[in-house]
Write a protein that holds these residues in place. Structure first.
Motif, short mmCIF file in Angstrom:
data_model
loop_
_atom_site.label_atom_id
_atom_site.label_comp_id
_atom_site.label_asym_id
_atom_site.label_seq_id
_atom_site.Cartn_x
_atom_site.Cartn_y
_atom_site.Cartn_z
N ALA A 30 0.85 -1.20 0.00
CA ALA A 30 0.00 0.00 0.00
C ALA A 30 0.89 1.24 0.00
N PHE A 31 0.38 2.33 -0.62
CA PHE A 31 1.20 3.56 -0.71
C PHE A 31 0.29 4.77 -0.63
N GLU A 32 0.91 5.94 -0.37
CA GLU A 32 0.16 7.20 -0.35
C GLU A 32 0.79 8.16 -1.34
N ASP A 34 0.66 12.54 -2.96
CA ASP A 34 0.09 13.88 -3.15
C ASP A 34 -0.27 14.00 -4.62
N GLU A 35 -1.29 14.79 -4.92
CA GLU A 35 -1.79 14.83 -6.30
C GLU A 35 -2.26 16.22 -6.69
N GLU A 36 -2.06 16.57 -7.95
CA GLU A 36 -2.66 17.77 -8.53
C GLU A 36 -3.35 17.39 -9.82
N PRO A 62 8.42 12.51 -8.31
CA PRO A 62 7.26 12.12 -9.09
C PRO A 62 6.89 10.66 -8.95
N LEU A 63 5.57 10.41 -8.93
CA LEU A 63 5.04 9.05 -9.09
C LEU A 63 4.32 9.04 -10.44
N HIS A 64 3.11 8.51 -10.47
CA HIS A 64 2.34 8.41 -11.71
C HIS A 64 1.94 9.81 -12.23
N GLY A 87 2.79 3.46 -20.67
CA GLY A 87 2.50 2.75 -21.93
C GLY A 87 1.07 2.28 -22.04
N ILE A 88 0.19 2.82 -21.18
CA ILE A 88 -1.22 2.39 -21.18
C ILE A 88 -2.09 3.56 -21.66
N THR A 89 -3.08 3.24 -22.51
CA THR A 89 -4.10 4.23 -22.86
C THR A 89 -5.47 3.66 -22.50
N ALA A 114 4.36 -2.60 -21.73
CA ALA A 114 3.57 -2.14 -20.57
C ALA A 114 3.05 -3.32 -19.76
N LYS A 115 2.73 -3.06 -18.49
CA LYS A 115 2.13 -4.11 -17.65
C LYS A 115 0.72 -4.41 -18.13
N GLU A 116 0.23 -5.63 -17.80
CA GLU A 116 -1.10 -6.03 -18.24
C GLU A 116 -2.18 -5.28 -17.44
N THR A 132 -13.56 13.92 -5.13
CA THR A 132 -13.11 12.61 -4.68
C THR A 132 -13.21 11.63 -5.84
N TYR A 133 -12.31 10.67 -5.87
CA TYR A 133 -12.43 9.63 -6.89
C TYR A 133 -11.98 8.29 -6.35
N GLU A 134 -12.44 7.26 -7.03
CA GLU A 134 -11.96 5.89 -6.78
C GLU A 134 -11.61 5.30 -8.13
N LEU A 135 -10.51 4.56 -8.18
CA LEU A 135 -10.11 3.90 -9.43
C LEU A 135 -9.99 2.40 -9.15
N PHE A 136 -10.66 1.62 -9.97
CA PHE A 136 -10.61 0.16 -9.89
C PHE A 136 -9.94 -0.35 -11.16
N GLY A 138 -8.57 -4.15 -13.34
CA GLY A 138 -8.22 -5.56 -13.46
C GLY A 138 -6.87 -5.59 -14.14
N ALA A 139 -5.84 -6.01 -13.41
CA ALA A 139 -4.47 -5.89 -13.95
C ALA A 139 -3.61 -7.04 -13.42
N VAL A 140 -2.52 -7.28 -14.10
CA VAL A 140 -1.50 -8.27 -13.74
C VAL A 140 -2.11 -9.57 -13.16
N LEU A 146 -10.18 -2.32 -6.34
CA LEU A 146 -9.68 -0.98 -6.02
C LEU A 146 -8.16 -0.87 -6.16
N HIS A 147 -7.69 0.20 -6.85
CA HIS A 147 -6.26 0.53 -6.85
C HIS A 147 -6.02 1.87 -6.15
N LEU A 148 -6.95 2.85 -6.34
CA LEU A 148 -6.70 4.19 -5.81
C LEU A 148 -7.96 4.81 -5.24
C1 HEM Z 1 -2.61 8.40 -8.86
C2 HEM Z 1 -2.17 7.59 -9.82
C3 HEM Z 1 -1.33 6.36 -9.54
C4 HEM Z 1 -0.35 6.19 -8.62
C5 HEM Z 1 0.19 7.19 -7.62
C6 HEM Z 1 0.11 4.81 -8.78
C7 HEM Z 1 1.10 4.25 -8.04
C8 HEM Z 1 1.52 2.95 -8.12
C9 HEM Z 1 2.58 2.37 -7.34
C10 HEM Z 1 3.41 3.13 -6.28
C11 HEM Z 1 2.70 1.09 -7.71
C12 HEM Z 1 3.69 0.05 -7.15
C13 HEM Z 1 5.04 0.19 -7.71
C14 HEM Z 1 5.08 0.06 -9.19
O1 HEM Z 1 4.77 -1.02 -9.73
O2 HEM Z 1 5.37 1.09 -9.84
C15 HEM Z 1 1.73 0.86 -8.76
C16 HEM Z 1 1.58 -0.34 -9.43
C17 HEM Z 1 0.75 -0.48 -10.51
N1 HEM Z 1 -0.15 0.43 -11.01
FE1 HEM Z 1 -0.51 2.25 -10.29
N2 HEM Z 1 -0.60 4.20 -9.77
C18 HEM Z 1 -1.49 5.12 -10.27
C19 HEM Z 1 -2.39 4.93 -11.29
C20 HEM Z 1 -2.48 3.80 -12.03
C21 HEM Z 1 -3.32 3.61 -13.17
C22 HEM Z 1 -4.24 4.70 -13.73
C23 HEM Z 1 -3.13 2.36 -13.63
C24 HEM Z 1 -3.74 1.62 -14.79
C25 HEM Z 1 -4.69 2.06 -15.53
C26 HEM Z 1 -2.15 1.74 -12.77
C27 HEM Z 1 -1.68 0.47 -12.92
C28 HEM Z 1 -0.73 -0.12 -12.11
C29 HEM Z 1 -0.21 -1.45 -12.34
C30 HEM Z 1 -0.59 -2.39 -13.46
C31 HEM Z 1 0.73 -1.68 -11.33
C32 HEM Z 1 1.62 -2.90 -11.16
C33 HEM Z 1 1.11 -3.93 -10.22
C34 HEM Z 1 2.09 -5.08 -10.20
O3 HEM Z 1 3.01 -5.12 -11.00
O4 HEM Z 1 1.90 -5.95 -9.36
N3 HEM Z 1 -1.78 2.63 -11.81
N4 HEM Z 1 1.00 2.01 -8.96
#
Ligand code: HEM
Length: 156
Positions: A30-32, A34-36, A62-64, A87-89, A114-116, A132-136, A138-140, A146-148
């Motif tokens: 899990a991670f936290e 800051d965002e703009e 920077p993160l994402h 690498g994702i659209t 790119a990752k799956e 507020t937002y939630e992002l879900f 299906g990956a890897v 939920l991811h975010l």
């Molecule tokens: C606020 C936006 C985001 C942040 C801060 C964020 C951050 C992270 C972090 C810290 C990781 C773990 C380390 C890494 O693999 O780089 C991660 C993994 C991942 N994120 Fe995100 N992410 C964001 C948005 C997204 C979005 C929009 C997608 C896809 C549409 C995405 C897909 C993934 C995938 C596929 C992984 C890899 C999981 C794995 O390899 O097990 N992320 N993300």
């Protein structure tokens, strides 16, 4: 400048938003962050330009980040187009419910390295100057989940 009348239904999104989010997924720690987020009309055209950046909390490391467009469709729908440096659209269709939009991908395309990522869902809402937002996703190899989740305040 007057905004295009077709943007009125989604004008609640317009602004610069700053805040904080947290991320989870079964395959990662899990991670936290800051965002703009900046959402602004594309001149007189009926689209919003979207840009987003994230950083490690309390730093400018920077993160994402991502950029894209929101396109209103009629009175209760919108499309969302997003490109990411990973690498994702994503191409989404969305339903507008009052000041909330629920987007789900109709297409996710990936660069060969790119990752799956197979599905993405983004639920965004604005109430009393707070986005507020939630992002879900299906990956890897994992089911859609939920991811975010994040909360941002309007800063301009
Ligand atoms: C606020 C936006 C985001 C942040 C801060 C964020 C951050 C992270 C972090 C810290 C990781 C773990 C380390 C890494 O693999 O780089 C991660 C993994 C991942 N994120 Fe995100 N992410 C964001 C948005 C997204 C979005 C929009 C997608 C896809 C549409 C995405 C897909 C993934 C995938 C596929 C992984 C890899 C999981 C794995 O390899 O097990 N992320 N993300």
């Amino acid at each position: 400048m007057e905004i295009n009348p077709q943007l009125e239904r989604i004008s609640f999104l317009i602004g610069t938003w700053r805040g904080h989010g947290r991320g989870v997924y079964p395959t990662i720690e899990a991670f936290e962050y800051d965002e703009e987020i900046d959402l602004a009309p594309l001149g007189p055209k009926p689209m919003l330009r979207y840009s987003q950046s994230t950083w490690m909390p309390g730093t400018r490391d920077p993160l994402h980040s991502e950029i894209g467009y929101v396109r209103p469709v009629g009175t209760d729908a919108a499309e969302l187009i997003i490109a990411q440096p990973t690498g994702i659209t994503e191409i989404h269709t969305g339903t507008i419910i009052e000041r909330r939009i629920e987007f789900r991908t109709v297409s996710v395309e990936r660069a060969p390295s790119a990752k799956e990522v197979l599905s993405v869902e983004r639920r965004i809402e604005v109430h009393e100057g707070r986005l507020t937002y939630e992002l879900f996703m299906g990956a890897v190899g994992q089911p859609h989940q939920l991811h975010l989740e994040a909360t941002l305040e309007k800063s301009k």
